[in-house]
Design a protein around this motif. Structure first.
Motif, PDB file in Angstrom:
ATOM      1  N   HIS A 120      -6.141  -8.203  -0.165  1.00 24.24           N
ATOM      2  CA  HIS A 120      -5.034  -8.586   1.002  1.00 24.24           C
ATOM      3  C   HIS A 120      -6.610  -9.137   1.981  1.00 24.24           C
ATOM      4  CE1 HIS A 120      -3.537  -4.455   2.553  1.00 24.24           C
ATOM      5  NE2 HIS A 120      -4.935  -4.953   2.951  1.00 24.24           N
ATOM      6  N   ARG A 173     -12.987   3.418   2.591  1.00 19.47           N
ATOM      7  CA  ARG A 173     -12.153   4.684   1.814  1.00 19.47           C
ATOM      8  C   ARG A 173     -13.128   5.622   1.383  1.00 19.47           C
ATOM      9  NH1 ARG A 173      -8.414   0.959   2.829  1.00 19.47           N
ATOM     10  NH2 ARG A 173      -9.956  -1.228   2.415  1.00 19.47           N
ATOM     11  N   GLN A 180      -4.499   7.305   0.927  1.00 14.73           N
ATOM     12  CA  GLN A 180      -3.593   6.113  -0.480  1.00 14.73           C
ATOM     13  C   GLN A 180      -3.455   7.340  -1.664  1.00 14.73           C
ATOM     14  OE1 GLN A 180      -3.611   1.796  -1.433  1.00 14.73           O
ATOM     15  NE2 GLN A 180      -4.659   2.559   0.842  1.00 14.73           N
ATOM     16  N   HIS A 196      -9.602  -7.652   0.098  1.00 13.81           N
ATOM     17  CA  HIS A 196      -9.955  -6.582  -1.053  1.00 13.81           C
ATOM     18  C   HIS A 196      -8.607  -6.273  -1.852  1.00 13.81           C
ATOM     19  CE1 HIS A 196      -8.594  -4.647   3.679  1.00 13.81           C
ATOM     20  NE2 HIS A 196      -7.765  -4.319   2.791  1.00 13.81           N
ATOM     21  N   LEU A 202      -9.247   2.945   9.168  1.00 17.67           N
ATOM     22  CA  LEU A 202      -9.007   1.842   9.367  1.00 17.67           C
ATOM     23  C   LEU A 202      -9.039   1.520  11.614  1.00 17.67           C
ATOM     24  CD1 LEU A 202      -6.795   1.654   7.018  1.00 17.67           C
ATOM     25  CD2 LEU A 202      -7.170  -0.454   8.450  1.00 17.67           C
ATOM     26  N   ARG A 220       1.550  -1.431   0.260  1.00 18.22           N
ATOM     27  CA  ARG A 220       0.323   0.138  -0.043  1.00 18.22           C
ATOM     28  C   ARG A 220       0.648   1.081   0.006  1.00 18.22           C
ATOM     29  NH1 ARG A 220      -2.989  -3.913  -0.562  1.00 18.22           N
ATOM     30  NH2 ARG A 220      -4.945  -4.030   0.279  1.00 18.22           N
ATOM     31  N   HIS A 279      -7.518  -2.976  -4.978  1.00 19.15           N
ATOM     32  CA  HIS A 279      -8.056  -1.355  -5.474  1.00 19.15           C
ATOM     33  C   HIS A 279      -6.647  -1.547  -6.785  1.00 19.15           C
ATOM     34  CE1 HIS A 279      -8.193  -0.800  -0.902  1.00 19.15           C
ATOM     35  NE2 HIS A 279      -7.482  -1.086  -0.506  1.00 19.15           N
ATOM     36  N   HIS A 316      -7.609  -8.895   6.618  1.00 19.38           N
ATOM     37  CA  HIS A 316      -7.463  -8.371   8.269  1.00 19.38           C
ATOM     38  C   HIS A 316      -8.247  -8.037   9.156  1.00 19.38           C
ATOM     39  CE1 HIS A 316      -7.858  -4.180   6.478  1.00 19.38           C
ATOM     40  NE2 HIS A 316      -6.523  -4.559   5.755  1.00 19.38           N
TER      41      HIS A 316
HETATM   42  C1  1HN Z   1      -4.577  -0.988   4.307  1.00 14.63           C
HETATM   43  O1  1HN Z   1      -4.288  -2.521   4.501  1.00 14.63           O
HETATM   44  C2  1HN Z   1      -4.985   0.157   3.356  1.00 14.63           C
HETATM   45  O2  1HN Z   1      -6.008  -2.404   2.561  1.00 14.63           O
HETATM   46  C3  1HN Z   1      -5.260   0.873   3.509  1.00 14.63           C
HETATM   47  O3  1HN Z   1      -5.238  -0.299   1.391  1.00 14.63           O
HETATM   48  C4  1HN Z   1      -4.232   1.821   4.518  1.00 14.63           C
HETATM   49  C5  1HN Z   1      -3.291   1.516   6.640  1.00 14.63           C
HETATM   50  C6  1HN Z   1      -2.701   0.441   7.699  1.00 14.63           C
HETATM   51  C7  1HN Z   1      -2.651  -0.561   8.059  1.00 14.63           C
HETATM   52  C8  1HN Z   1      -3.518  -0.994   7.203  1.00 14.63           C
HETATM   53  C9  1HN Z   1      -5.488  -0.783   2.492  1.00 14.63           C
HETATM   54  C10 1HN Z   1      -3.805   0.881   5.970  1.00 14.63           C
HETATM   55  C11 1HN Z   1      -3.798  -0.880   6.153  1.00 14.63           C
END
Ligand code: 1HN
Length: 363
Positions: free
Chosen positions: A106, A114, A95, A148, A164, A70, A150, A108
């Motif tokens: 991935h 978003r 982002q 997910h 998050l 990311r 992108h 989590h």
């Molecule tokens: C994360 O997994 C994403 O999946 C974006 O786009 C920001 C910030 C901290 C930890 C994991 C994503 C994140 C993140």
């Protein structure tokens, strides 16, 4: 912080012996304060965005230390710089996915969402197989443990805010992350790909979980992948503003609710959008949830802190982000006499509510 001097050597000996065994007396001072009061803070968009664009030049997606592939710039609360956290519970980041790039798949245990800032309507987040198209100011949910990735197949950069609950998840010692590439199917075969297949068209979840829906909804309806379109939110704000329906503390206020439960957006994060009509000044209030704001449009001032602390004026303009700590009095003012101001916000309110710790006070 050093121990207060004690004259009795037996007490010193006891402290030493307890420390050797990872024990501490209730009467002993903490070595360092792990709990400083968080400060209100504003991150001007101009700076955030220029750092993000610069990162696009020098940071390859999946580059330095990988960072789970990311490219995000984190908003860091100045009270807790070592934690790299916006608040104790939530992280807001920005982002960038450049044309032709992909942020690999991935999942989590941290729940995420978003809020889109820039996009031409071709970029998307694939959430559990649904191609969720990202248009400016849309809200896209990726609940905990949903796959997910992108994708930006377009010709212009795709930029959004990530939020998050990762710091809350960290405090709970349940921060788990899995890359799609390394995951296996039911037969034990690796998925092996950087992205998941698109199985459902954009709008699938809105149709599946909206007001006209199949009888059997989601298995656990608190964890819905979902998209909220800006065109609908904006139309509702304008209609309510027209009708003069205002909350004295927040102006024209809308909740992004879970369409099945009518409750909070996600179990750990609640989203709102509010419109301050031209010249609007809200009355101060405070609450036990903390809030991160993003200015969708307009300009104004948010005053944080009571009269006793003199108040801290945060002047904001389009796309700035700012943080209001829990229990701090705050009020908003639209600085324009002719244009509305619109604020999107996220808070940890559902967490406080579910623990019986939500409190609110009005001036
Ligand atoms: C994360 O997994 C994403 O999946 C974006 O786009 C920001 C910030 C901290 C930890 C994991 C994503 C994140 C993140």
């Amino acid at each position: 912080m050093s121990e207060p001097a004690v004259d009795d050597p037996r007490v010193d000996a006891l402290h030493e012996r307890m420390a050797e065994h990872s024990l501490g007396g209730h009467w002993q001072k903490k070595r360092r304060d792990p709990n400083p009061k968080l400060v209100p803070h504003l991150w001007p968009w101009e700076t955030v965005y220029s750092c993000l664009l610069e990162s696009g030049e020098v940071i390859k997606l999946g580059g330095i230390n990988d960072a789970a592939k990311r490219r995000t710039v984190n908003l860091v609360n100045p009270s807790i710089p070592d934690l790299k956290a916006t608040s104790r519970t939530l992280q807001m980041s920005v982002q960038l996915v450049k044309p032709g790039e992909m942020a690999e798949c991935h999942r989590h245990t941290a729940g995420a969402l978003r809020f889109v800032v820039e996009g031409e309507g071709t970029g998307y987040t694939n959430v559990n197989g649904e191609q969720m198209i990202m248009e400016p100011n849309d809200l896209v949910l990726t609940p905990n443990w949903t796959w997910h990735d992108h994708q930006n197949p377009g010709a212009t950069p795709l930029v959004w805010l990530d939020v998050l609950d990762i710091h809350l998840i960290g405090h709970l010692d349940i921060n788990i992350h899995e890359n799609y590439q390394d995951a296996r199917d039911g037969q034990g075969n690796y998925f092996g790909n950087a992205s998941q297949p698109v199985l459902y068209p954009d709008g699938f979840c809105r149709q599946r979980f909206g007001p006209i829906r199949p009888r059997n909804g989601a298995e656990d309806n608190r964890f819905l992948p979902y998209t909220y379109k800006w065109a609908e939110a904006r139309a509702a704000l304008d209609a309510m503003a027209e009708a003069g329906e205002r909350d004295p503390h927040d102006g024209v206020l809308l909740d992004y609710v879970n369409p099945l439960t009518g409750g909070a957006t996600m179990p750990t994060i609640h989203c709102r959008v509010q419109l301050l009509p031209p010249g609007e000044e809200t009355r101060p209030h405070r609450h036990s949830s903390s809030t991160i704001y993003h200015v969708v449009e307009g300009e104004g001032v948010t005053t944080v802190g009571g009269e006793s602390s003199g108040g801290n004026d945060m002047a904001w303009t389009k796309r700035d982000c700012f943080f209001v700590p829990s229990m701090d009095w705050h009020a908003h003012r639209n600085a324009s006499k002719s244009e509305p101001a619109i604020l999107f916000s996220v808070s940890d309110r559902p967490v406080l509510e579910s623990l019986g710790l939500y409190r609110e006070e009005h001036a």
